[in-house]
Design a protein around this motif. Structure first.
Motif, PDB file in Angstrom:
ATOM      1  N   PRO A  15       0.817  -1.210   0.000  1.00 58.47           N
ATOM      2  CA  PRO A  15       0.000   0.000   0.000  1.00 58.47           C
ATOM      3  C   PRO A  15       0.851   1.260   0.000  1.00 58.47           C
ATOM      4  O   PRO A  15       1.962   1.263   0.533  1.00 58.47           O
ATOM      5  N   GLU A  16       0.333   2.320  -0.597  1.00 58.77           N
ATOM      6  CA  GLU A  16       1.061   3.591  -0.570  1.00 58.77           C
ATOM      7  C   GLU A  16       1.033   4.177   0.829  1.00 58.77           C
ATOM      8  O   GLU A  16       2.020   4.703   1.311  1.00 58.77           O
ATOM      9  N   THR A  17      -0.103   4.083   1.463  1.00 56.78           N
ATOM     10  CA  THR A  17      -0.186   4.497   2.865  1.00 56.78           C
ATOM     11  C   THR A  17      -0.475   3.251   3.688  1.00 56.78           C
ATOM     12  O   THR A  17      -1.466   2.571   3.455  1.00 56.78           O
ATOM     13  N   SER A 162       3.978  -8.798   0.991  1.00 60.31           N
ATOM     14  CA  SER A 162       4.689  -7.741   0.263  1.00 60.31           C
ATOM     15  C   SER A 162       6.151  -7.637   0.667  1.00 60.31           C
ATOM     16  O   SER A 162       6.964  -7.082  -0.058  1.00 60.31           O
ATOM     17  N   GLY A 186       7.920   4.832   3.811  1.00 63.11           N
ATOM     18  CA  GLY A 186       6.832   4.884   2.822  1.00 63.11           C
ATOM     19  C   GLY A 186       6.481   3.524   2.254  1.00 63.11           C
ATOM     20  O   GLY A 186       5.885   3.448   1.183  1.00 63.11           O
ATOM     21  N   GLY A 187       6.840   2.455   2.969  1.00 62.33           N
ATOM     22  CA  GLY A 187       6.490   1.110   2.504  1.00 62.33           C
ATOM     23  C   GLY A 187       7.529   0.575   1.535  1.00 62.33           C
ATOM     24  O   GLY A 187       8.345   1.336   1.007  1.00 62.33           O
ATOM     25  N   ARG A 189       9.306  -0.711  -1.754  1.00 63.90           N
ATOM     26  CA  ARG A 189       9.128  -0.296  -3.149  1.00 63.90           C
ATOM     27  C   ARG A 189       8.796  -1.518  -3.988  1.00 63.90           C
ATOM     28  O   ARG A 189       9.226  -2.628  -3.707  1.00 63.90           O
ATOM     29  N   ARG A 190       8.012  -1.276  -4.991  1.00 62.36           N
ATOM     30  CA  ARG A 190       7.638  -2.326  -5.921  1.00 62.36           C
ATOM     31  C   ARG A 190       8.850  -2.683  -6.751  1.00 62.36           C
ATOM     32  O   ARG A 190       9.637  -1.830  -7.115  1.00 62.36           O
TER      33      ARG A 190
END
Ligand code: S3P
Length: 192
Positions: A15-17, A162, A186-187, A189-190
């Protein structure tokens, strides 16, 4: 922390947030211990799913397995998960058999960061012997063989998370710190 190279291509996008975190992984991977530490660091709530199930059922996991069987426990797991959907600022630690597919992760709602706490069969056995907790699936004459079989069955599911974090030989606080750092950055990265 960079994304793990062994995520499958269809790993759900992080998720982005990040609104909540769910820690998946095998029995004795440290989900509850790391979850509590992570929640404390973030100032978030911590939910131990098995504890909720035990409160709801009025008895322990081992008794639920013994008296009603594993399918009844899995039904309680699903019902209890539905109650958690959409909770904000929450770290959730379910049992090792909770992750049955992507739908389980999605049931918690958008903004869920899934993290796989990786543990080897040997470390899982050693920790399950040392620590508390009721693990009826390991109450067998040869738990290592059972652990290896279940790990093999479940790894493709855990890989849906993830982010993967190794736990063997690591302090739970350090594992929690790694996850916290990923969230604050910020989570994950893809992968390109
Ligand atoms: C299970 C794991 C246990 C508990 C139950 C079943 C499993 O939780 O939910 O005994 O199927 O892996 P922990 O992962 O916290 O041991």
């Amino acid at each position: 922390m960079p994304p793990s190279p062994d995520r499958p291509v269809d790993t759900p996008a992080p998720p982005e947030t990040v609104r909540r975190v769910v820690l998946v992984g095998f029995m004795a991977a440290g989900k509850s211990t790391v979850g509590r530490a992570l929640a404390r660091r973030l100032g978030w709530r911590f939910v131990d799913l098995d504890e909720r199930i035990e409160r709801r059922a009025g008895r322990g996991v081992a008794r639920i397995f013994a008296e009603e069987g594993e399918p009844a426990f899995r039904a309680l797991e699903a019902a209890t998960t539905a109650e958690l959907a959409g909770l904000e600022r929450t770290v959730i630690a379910p049992g090792g058999g909770w992750l049955t597919g992507r739908a389980r992760l999605e049931a918690l709602g958008p903004g869920t960061l899934s993290v796989w706490l990786r543990v080897s069969a040997e470390a899982a056995l050693a920790r399950s012997r040392a620590g508390g907790g009721e693990r009826p699936l390991l109450a067998v004459p040869d738990p290592l063989t059972t652990i290896r079989r279940l790990l093999e069955e479940r790894e493709p599911l855990y890989r849906l998370a993830s982010l993967a974090v190794p736990t063997d030989g690591r302090d739970p606080e350090a594992v929690a710190r790694d996850i916290e750092a990923t969230i604050l950055a910020g989570g994950p990265r893809r992968r390109p």
